[in-house]
Design a protein around this motif. Structure first.
Motif, PDB file in Angstrom:
ATOM      1  N   SER B  48       0.656  -1.586   0.086  1.00  0.00           N
ATOM      2  CA  SER B  48      -0.228  -0.241  -0.308  1.00  0.00           C
ATOM      3  C   SER B  48       0.527   1.307  -0.018  1.00  0.00           C
ATOM      4  CB  SER B  48      -0.882  -0.484   1.286  1.00  0.00           C
ATOM      5  OG  SER B  48      -1.634  -0.972   1.330  1.00  0.00           O
ATOM      6  N   ILE B  50       2.390   2.695   2.375  1.00  0.00           N
ATOM      7  CA  ILE B  50       2.656   3.206   3.635  1.00  0.00           C
ATOM      8  C   ILE B  50       4.877   2.609   4.430  1.00  0.00           C
ATOM      9  CG2 ILE B  50       2.057   3.449   5.887  1.00  0.00           C
ATOM     10  CD1 ILE B  50      -0.160   4.223   4.214  1.00  0.00           C
ATOM     11  N   PRO B  69       0.781   5.965  -1.240  1.00  0.00           N
ATOM     12  CA  PRO B  69      -0.100   5.426  -1.533  1.00  0.00           C
ATOM     13  C   PRO B  69      -1.495   6.118  -1.923  1.00  0.00           C
ATOM     14  CG  PRO B  69       1.142   6.263   0.678  1.00  0.00           C
ATOM     15  CD  PRO B  69       1.952   7.064   0.075  1.00  0.00           C
ATOM     16  N   HIS B  70      -1.909   7.178  -2.795  1.00  0.00           N
ATOM     17  CA  HIS B  70      -2.671   7.868  -2.955  1.00  0.00           C
ATOM     18  C   HIS B  70      -2.780   7.408  -4.542  1.00  0.00           C
ATOM     19  CE1 HIS B  70      -0.291  11.049  -3.765  1.00  0.00           C
ATOM     20  NE2 HIS B  70      -0.181  11.622  -4.872  1.00  0.00           N
ATOM     21  N   VAL B  73      -4.140   3.282  -4.679  1.00  0.00           N
ATOM     22  CA  VAL B  73      -5.632   3.773  -5.008  1.00  0.00           C
ATOM     23  C   VAL B  73      -5.909   3.626  -6.125  1.00  0.00           C
ATOM     24  CG1 VAL B  73      -7.256   3.901  -3.547  1.00  0.00           C
ATOM     25  CG2 VAL B  73      -5.330   4.294  -2.101  1.00  0.00           C
ATOM     26  N   GLN B  79      -6.506  -0.863   0.521  1.00  0.00           N
ATOM     27  CA  GLN B  79      -6.190  -1.913   1.772  1.00  0.00           C
ATOM     28  C   GLN B  79      -7.441  -2.062   3.648  1.00  0.00           C
ATOM     29  OE1 GLN B  79      -3.635  -2.592   6.045  1.00  0.00           O
ATOM     30  NE2 GLN B  79      -2.665  -1.938   3.995  1.00  0.00           N
ATOM     31  N   LEU B  85      -9.489   0.862  11.490  1.00  0.00           N
ATOM     32  CA  LEU B  85      -9.239   2.280  11.427  1.00  0.00           C
ATOM     33  C   LEU B  85     -10.386   2.287  11.274  1.00  0.00           C
ATOM     34  CD1 LEU B  85      -5.115   2.120  10.753  1.00  0.00           C
ATOM     35  CD2 LEU B  85      -6.306   1.472  12.799  1.00  0.00           C
ATOM     36  N   VAL B  86     -11.350   2.861  11.116  1.00  0.00           N
ATOM     37  CA  VAL B  86     -12.525   3.206  10.667  1.00  0.00           C
ATOM     38  C   VAL B  86     -12.300   5.532  11.331  1.00  0.00           C
ATOM     39  CG1 VAL B  86     -14.662   1.452  10.254  1.00  0.00           C
ATOM     40  CG2 VAL B  86     -14.025   2.837  12.457  1.00  0.00           C
ATOM     41  N   PHE B  87     -12.885   6.078  10.450  1.00  0.00           N
ATOM     42  CA  PHE B  87     -12.785   7.406  11.167  1.00  0.00           C
ATOM     43  C   PHE B  87     -14.021   7.695  12.066  1.00  0.00           C
ATOM     44  CE2 PHE B  87     -11.093   7.943   6.739  1.00  0.00           C
ATOM     45  CZ  PHE B  87      -9.965   7.661   6.783  1.00  0.00           C
ATOM     46  N   LEU B  98     -15.271   8.650   1.527  1.00  0.00           N
ATOM     47  CA  LEU B  98     -14.206   9.000   1.306  1.00  0.00           C
ATOM     48  C   LEU B  98     -13.660   7.720   1.371  1.00  0.00           C
ATOM     49  CD1 LEU B  98     -13.358  10.769   4.806  1.00  0.00           C
ATOM     50  CD2 LEU B  98     -12.719  11.275   3.154  1.00  0.00           C
ATOM     51  N   TYR B 101     -12.988   8.779  -2.630  1.00  0.00           N
ATOM     52  CA  TYR B 101     -12.759   9.767  -2.490  1.00  0.00           C
ATOM     53  C   TYR B 101     -11.203  10.196  -3.686  1.00  0.00           C
ATOM     54  CZ  TYR B 101      -9.271  13.424  -1.039  1.00  0.00           C
ATOM     55  OH  TYR B 101      -8.656  15.101  -1.045  1.00  0.00           O
ATOM     56  N   LEU B 102     -11.536   9.498  -4.697  1.00  0.00           N
ATOM     57  CA  LEU B 102     -10.110   9.760  -5.533  1.00  0.00           C
ATOM     58  C   LEU B 102     -11.677   9.434  -6.735  1.00  0.00           C
ATOM     59  CD1 LEU B 102      -6.703   7.672  -5.177  1.00  0.00           C
ATOM     60  CD2 LEU B 102      -6.945  10.360  -5.400  1.00  0.00           C
ATOM     61  N   ARG B 146     -15.966   0.744   3.187  1.00  0.00           N
ATOM     62  CA  ARG B 146     -14.833   1.768   2.442  1.00  0.00           C
ATOM     63  C   ARG B 146     -14.355   1.376   1.769  1.00  0.00           C
ATOM     64  NH1 ARG B 146     -11.211   4.350   7.316  1.00  0.00           N
ATOM     65  NH2 ARG B 146     -10.844   2.769   7.445  1.00  0.00           N
TER      66      ARG B 146
END
Ligand SMILES: Nc1ncnc2c1ncn2[C@@H]1O[C@H](COP(=O)(O)OP(=O)(O)O)[C@@H](O)[C@H]1O
Ligand SMILES: [Mg+2]
Lengths: 292, 235
Positions: B48, B50, B69-70, B73, B79, B85-87, B98, B101-102, B146
């Motif tokens: 990913s 990171i 990373p972006h 995606v 991933q 790790l939800v917001f 989100l 997002y892209l 997500r």
């Protein structure tokens, strides 16, 4: 009673400028978890930009205002690129950021002293000094303009953060930068965006503050007030920063009005210490575990 | 579709991945099983972008994988991270959006949102709720939803069953099967080997940063050493 109300309005006016400064601290803190002490320097530079655009370049007020805001925004991003980005890339400890911020702050202040000079300068009178009357109250034109401008900027900011895709990306990054990156959010761009917004508001605050008082190289030190306000409201929380600033502005004005202005800072700093002791996360701060 | 060759990752002095080779073909479910600390998350995080590799090559769809990373995606790999790790400070629906997002194409985003809600009706009921108020199982569903919202080609799942009650693990694995049916490729990392091996087509065993075994999942589930180390079968 009328006098109390009058003081209250003055307090809101100055508090709203603290709020413009404080949200800059809070935004950066929410993403990077450190207090950007170079923010005061940016406010001071914004104030000088506005001053010179008005006096040297003879621009109309609105153009000077906009120029100051944009100039401060660009410089805030530049500070991030030079002083913080290299540290971010190396995952440097928090202390390094603080030291770098202090270095940047001292650099900016001394650069201005060396090039522009240490003298105090007064903005040309853009607004008439005579107050207008609302019922029994006399309200200053400048104070009203300051409050309205700050309030509009803050409302726009809150709308942006709460309701736009970019704003939500900022909040996601603040919550967990790694998860945000996994969603395809370019977190480096978010950092730039946050500094740009903080700088924009800093420039506006600088001009407003310069108009109310004066412009001088050390004026960035007043951001210690907005820092107190940001901590008071809860670092990282924008509504918290605004609330904290308004409370601080009103308390200060009342203390100066009813006791003496010598007590003003004593009271603000005592307030900070009391808050840190009894409610370290501030009025609206997030609990530590939520920040992760 | 995905080829990882001789991948090495260091965290300072720690040599976390020591020359990993894996491949994933289109339409497959591939699982990587390994104990805690074996390097599973490190592998997914390197894919990913990171975590940076110190050596090795990653090819995706015939070209080198981007590093940011972006961009990864954008290229079609998403991933679903370990620990979800939800917001927590955003609503369920904002979390899902989100994920997209892209993407720019509003009608297809809307269609995928409906698809996620069909897959997880629970999320639809709670779409205005803050993600932090969801239960662990619901958060895992949100994390998967997500991820789906990015419309990935390849989905990386890091221990989706971690900390969930058995009935929820069943539900999550049904969803994983469902995701394969809509044409996604999955790379699934698990400590809990049984469910992973019974769902996957192929499997790799990762031990202390090295792939020590690989093969068809149906064969590995019968393998004696795997049964002893990962499936809790006594000799
Ligand atoms: N950010 C990090 N810094 C240093 N060491 C790490 C970091 N992340 C993981 N490690 C180490 O790398 C090894 C592999 O970890 P990880 O990939 O998380 O394993 P797994 O996901 O299989 O449990 C472990 O020894 C772990 O301690
Ligand atoms: Mg892991």
């Amino acid at each position: 009673m009328d006098q109390l109300l009058q003081q209250f309005i003055n307090g809101l006016s100055i508090g709203s400028v603290y709020a413009l400064m404080a949200v800059g601290y809070s935004l950066v803190y929410s993403i990077m978890n450190f207090s950007n002490f170079a923010h005061g320097g940016i406010i001071m530079l914004g104030s000088y930009f506005g001053f010179f655009l008005l006096t040297l370049f003879k621009l109309p007020f609105s153009a000077a205002f906009l120029g100051a805001a944009l100039g401060a925004s660009v410089l805030a991003v530049l500070v991030e690129r030079i002083a913080y980005k290299p540290l971010r890339m190396r995952n440097a400890p928090f202390l390094y950021f603080i030291i770098s911020a202090m270095g940047a702050s001292m650099f900016i202040e001394n650069f201005v002293i060396a090039t522009i000079g240490p003298t105090f300068r007064t903005y040309p009178a853009v607004f008439s000094r005579s107050p207008f009357q609302v019922g029994p109250l006399f309200v200053g034109r400048l104070d009203t303009m300051i409050f309205v401008t700050s309030a509009v900027c803050l409302l726009l900011l809150v709308y942006f953060i709460d309701h736009t895709k970019m704003g939500k990306a900022i909040r996601a990054t603040a919550f967990n930068a790694r998860a945000a990156a996994l969603m395809g959010i370019n977190t480096d761009m978010i950092v730039i965006l946050v500094f740009a917004i903080g700088g924009l508001l800093a420039g506006i605050a600088g001009v407003l503050f310069g108009m109310k008082y004066t412009v001088y190289p050390q004026m960035g030190a007043i951001t210690i007030k907005s820092f107190i306000a940001a901590v008071f409201g809860g670092l990282g929380s924008i509504p918290g920063a605004v609330l904290g600033s308004l409370v601080l502005g009103v308390v200060e004005t009342l203390v100066s009005g009813y006791f003496s202005s010598q007590f003003r800072d004593l009271i603000s700093f005592s307030l900070l210490i009391v808050i840190l002791v009894f409610r370290p996360i501030g009025l609206m701060g997030k609990p530590a575990e939520e920040k992760a | 579709m995905l080829e990882v060759e001789n991948l090495h990752v260091h965290y300072g002095g720690i040599h976390a991945l020591k020359g990993v080779n894996i491949t994933v073909e289109k339409g497959e479910i591939v699982t990587i099983i390994g104990a805690n600390g074996a390097g599973k998350s490190t592998l997914l995080n390197t894919l990913s972008g990171i975590v940076r590799s110190s050596e090795g090559r990653i090819t995706f769809d015939g070209s080198p994988l981007p590093t940011a990373p972006h961009r990864i995606v954008k290229a079609g790999i998403c991933q679903v991270p370990e620990g979800r790790l939800v917001f927590a400070n955003l609503t369920v629906e904002d979390n899902l959006m989100l994920g997209a997002y892209l993407r720019r194409d509003a009608p297809s985003i809307k269609r995928d949102l409906e698809r996620v809600y069909d897959l997880f009706p629970r999320l639809k009921e709670r779409r205005k709720q803050m993600a932090g108020t969801l239960s662990g199982g619901e958060q895992q569903m949100l994390a998967i939803g997500r991820g789906l919202m990015s419309d990935p080609v390849l989905m990386l799942l890091d221990e989706p069953s971690l900390g969930l009650a058995p009935i929820l693990v069943e539900a999550i694995y049904e969803v994983i099967e469902g995701i394969r049916r809509i044409g996604k490729t999955l790379l699934l990392v698990e400590q809990n080997a049984y469910k992973a091996l019974s769902t996957a087509d192929r499997a790799y065993v990762l031990e202390q940063g090295r792939i020590v075994k690989s093969g068809r999942a149906v064969d590995l589930i019968q393998d004696q050493t795997i049964q002893e180390s990962y499936l809790g079968v006594k000799k």
